[in-house]
Write a protein that holds these residues in place. Structure first.
Motif, PDB file in Angstrom:
ATOM      1  N   UNK A 186      18.187  52.045  58.672  1.00 17.53           N
ATOM      2  CA  UNK A 186      18.527  51.666  57.301  1.00 17.53           C
ATOM      3  C   UNK A 186      18.124  50.220  57.058  1.00 17.53           C
ATOM      4  N   UNK A 187      17.542  49.954  55.893  1.00 20.77           N
ATOM      5  CA  UNK A 187      17.174  48.568  55.559  1.00 20.77           C
ATOM      6  C   UNK A 187      18.400  47.683  55.416  1.00 20.77           C
ATOM      7  N   UNK A 188      19.568  48.300  55.238  1.00 18.35           N
ATOM      8  CA  UNK A 188      20.808  47.523  55.104  1.00 18.35           C
ATOM      9  C   UNK A 188      21.445  47.192  56.446  1.00 18.35           C
ATOM     10  N   UNK A 189      20.805  47.588  57.527  1.00 20.77           N
ATOM     11  CA  UNK A 189      21.303  47.235  58.858  1.00 20.77           C
ATOM     12  C   UNK A 189      20.753  45.864  59.216  1.00 20.77           C
ATOM     13  N   UNK A 190      21.578  44.835  59.139  1.00 23.37           N
ATOM     14  CA  UNK A 190      21.103  43.489  59.459  1.00 23.37           C
ATOM     15  C   UNK A 190      22.180  42.651  60.155  1.00 23.37           C
ATOM     16  N   UNK A 191      22.666  43.100  61.313  1.00 14.64           N
ATOM     17  CA  UNK A 191      23.657  42.291  62.035  1.00 14.64           C
ATOM     18  C   UNK A 191      23.103  40.967  62.539  1.00 14.64           C
ATOM     19  N   UNK A 192      21.762  40.854  62.596  1.00 14.67           N
ATOM     20  CA  UNK A 192      21.130  39.618  63.053  1.00 14.67           C
ATOM     21  C   UNK A 192      20.580  38.819  61.883  1.00 14.67           C
ATOM     22  N   UNK A 193      21.023  39.148  60.660  1.00 15.32           N
ATOM     23  CA  UNK A 193      20.535  38.560  59.422  1.00 15.32           C
ATOM     24  C   UNK A 193      19.097  39.019  59.175  1.00 15.32           C
ATOM     25  N   UNK A 194      18.386  38.317  58.297  1.00 17.74           N
ATOM     26  CA  UNK A 194      17.015  38.690  57.957  1.00 17.74           C
ATOM     27  C   UNK A 194      16.288  37.452  57.455  1.00 17.74           C
ATOM     28  N   UNK A 195      14.981  37.559  57.304  1.00 20.52           N
ATOM     29  CA  UNK A 195      14.203  36.424  56.817  1.00 20.52           C
ATOM     30  C   UNK A 195      13.859  35.439  57.914  1.00 20.52           C
ATOM     31  N   UNK A 196      13.513  34.227  57.524  1.00 19.80           N
ATOM     32  CA  UNK A 196      13.012  33.224  58.463  1.00 19.80           C
ATOM     33  C   UNK A 196      14.079  32.713  59.423  1.00 19.80           C
ATOM     34  N   UNK A 197      15.336  32.876  59.067  1.00 20.18           N
ATOM     35  CA  UNK A 197      16.413  32.410  59.940  1.00 20.18           C
ATOM     36  C   UNK A 197      17.050  33.557  60.725  1.00 20.18           C
ATOM     37  N   UNK A 198      16.370  34.675  60.772  1.00 18.93           N
ATOM     38  CA  UNK A 198      16.860  35.812  61.543  1.00 18.93           C
ATOM     39  C   UNK A 198      17.067  35.393  62.999  1.00 18.93           C
ATOM     40  N   UNK A 199      18.102  35.938  63.634  1.00 22.54           N
ATOM     41  CA  UNK A 199      18.445  35.563  65.003  1.00 22.54           C
ATOM     42  C   UNK A 199      17.243  35.729  65.935  1.00 22.54           C
TER      43      UNK A 199
END
Length: 492
Positions: free
Chosen positions: A424-437
């Motif tokens: 799912x695109x809404x799965x982001x426990x590590x965040x998203x974008x340039x500051x993704x874990x």
């Protein structure tokens, strides 16, 4: 005459103050809507200081998915829901890629490292760290073998309990931390090593201290750090003791360094320091190395070990789900060999369970704070440069329009109608974008191999009726802190 000039000067000063206030008010006049702040304390009386994300979700119903909330005198732009979080962090990635560094963190780390830094320091150190981690096998077979080896030590520790009740935190923390230590230090530690046990105690204690409401007050009113220093001094003492541990290891590496043959991350960083020794603007120095290793130990140990501990508790509460994972492991892997990453694509149900654990536990409900890098217009609102932004992960992972039963633990969220795994695109426990874990790849590999190996070897049983198991955390201010519990690891 003296009175005349006093009046003139007073008028000039008053005029300048009014001009500054006008510029300040006009600068923020077109910011997103939000509750009216009170002087000095902002909206604190309207917020739950122990669970800010819950208050933000309530305020969203009145002010919409983009709103301004004041923590004391500081305005925050809060983003609620997948659409606005994705729009900000992915579609306008450069604008929202700044890191807001809370005053307490600034006092503890002085902006060193790359997790809490900005600008050229962040770019250089993040690029180097990701490249070096890949060189040492992050996401590849080399680290996979390290994890497989470490989980053997972990299963042996659980076997020693002979099915009697035990508290899993020490076992899981030591195992997960040893993976980080293998990458950073080039060595693992015996689970009974006194210095290693002390290090992990300091890390765990620091996370508990960081999750106290007084930490929030320190960041809202930095003067309290000096006025009520007790809590801060405990945190600083812990950080300094951890740095003493890592500094001793760095010194050993420096004394035995071979410039063309790096053994681990520290060696690679020391070699880079030598290469850049004549560059006056270099970010490769001992201060940055020390804080990067500190970040590896704290973030890499606590988040993954807490996810494992939380996940095992969930599987004990829902034994029918644990049993289905057992059956899939038996069918795909059997009992005679260690699980490997290549097994993952053949285990859709287990993979769905492990993903649902990460979604459901909502480990970092607020995300790590972002900051705008320049003045920007977002959804019709003007957000000035340097504004603190909260892209709420909780609102994404529990969004009712994206998940069938967001408030329930449901592996079906990651399975299609044919029982195949679906992301799912809404799965982001590590965040998203340039500051993704930066450690997402490592963490996902650890979670699959640790969970699948433990469940291959054990059935986990609670010491109480599963129906009475509470999944509520002890703290949920910054990071979810789970209450201690005991279980029985029954060999299969």
């Amino acid at each position: 005459m003296e009175l005349f000039w006093t009046l003139i000067l007073s008028a000039i000063v008053l005029g300048l103050l009014l001009l500054l206030l006008h510029e300040h008010s006009s600068q923020y006049a077109r910011m997103p809507p939000g509750p009216t702040p009170l002087p000095f304390i902002g909206n604190l009386l309207q917020l739950n200081s122990k669970a800010l994300h819950e208050s933000f979700m309530e305020l969203k119903e009145k002010y919409g998915p983009v709103m301004t909330v004041h923590l004391g005198p500081m305005p925050l732009v809060v983003l609620v829901g997948f659409e606005v979080v994705h729009e900000a962090l992915v579609q306008q990635a450069d604008v929202f890629a700044g890191r807001a560094v809370p005053p307490l963190i600034k006092e503890l780390t002085l902006d060193f490292g790359f997790v809490q830094s900005n600008g050229e320091r962040w770019k250089q150190l993040r690029r180097f760290s990701l490249s070096t981690l890949r060189d040492f096998g992050m996401g590849r077979s080399r680290i996979e073998k390290w994890i497989q080896e470490e989980v053997k030590y972990l299963t042996n520790e659980f076997r020693k309990t002979k099915g009697s009740p035990c508290e899993p935190t020490p076992f899981l923390s030591r195992a997960v931390s040893n993976v980080i230590c293998s990458i950073a230090f080039g060595q693992r530690f015996d689970y009974q090593d006194e210095n290693f046990v002390k290090l992990l105690t300091l890390v765990d204690d620091s996370m508990h201290l960081f999750s106290k409401p007084i930490t929030l007050l320190y960041n809202i009113f930095p003067a309290l750090i000096k006025l009520i220093p007790g809590h801060f001094k405990k945190m600083l003492l812990n950080v300094n003791e951890i740095k003493q541990f890592t500094s001793a290891i760095i010194d050993k590496h420096k004394a035995t360094l071979v410039s063309d043959s790096p053994r681990d991350f520290i060696d690679s960083f020391l070699i880079k320091m030598k290469q850049e020794s004549k560059n006056p603007d270099t970010e490769f120095n001992y201060d940055n190395l020390s804080i990067i290793i500190l970040d590896f130990l704290t973030a890499g140990t606590e988040t993954t070990s807490t996810t494992l501990r939380y996940g095992l508790l969930i599987l004990m509460k829902y034994p029918h789900i644990q049993e289905k994972v057992h059956k899939e492991i038996d069918m795909v892997i059997g009992r005679d060999r260690a699980p490997a990453m290549e097994d993952r694509r053949k285990m859709p149900y287990a993979d769905a369970v492990f993903h649902e654990i990460q979604r459901f536990i909502d480990l970092l409900p607020l995300n790590v704070l972002h900051m705008t890098t320049k003045d920007t217009v977002f959804r019709g609102y003007t957000i000035p440069e340097g504004t603190v932004v909260v892209p709420m992960l909780h609102s994404v992972m529990f969004e009712k329009t994206k998940w069938a039963t967001p408030d329930s633990f449901n592996p079906g969220h990651f399975l299609d109608e044919n029982g195949c795994f679906k992301m799912s695109s809404s799965f982001m426990p590590f965040s998203t974008g340039k500051r993704k874990c930066a450690g997402e790849g490592l963490a996902m590999m650890e979670l699959f191999l640790f969970f699948s190996t433990l469940l291959q070897n054990f059935s986990f049983r609670p010491i109480e009726d599963p129906a009475n198991i509470s999944l509520s955390p002890d703290s949920k201010l910054i990071i979810k802190i789970l209450r201690p519990y005991k279980f029985m690891a029954i060999p299969r």
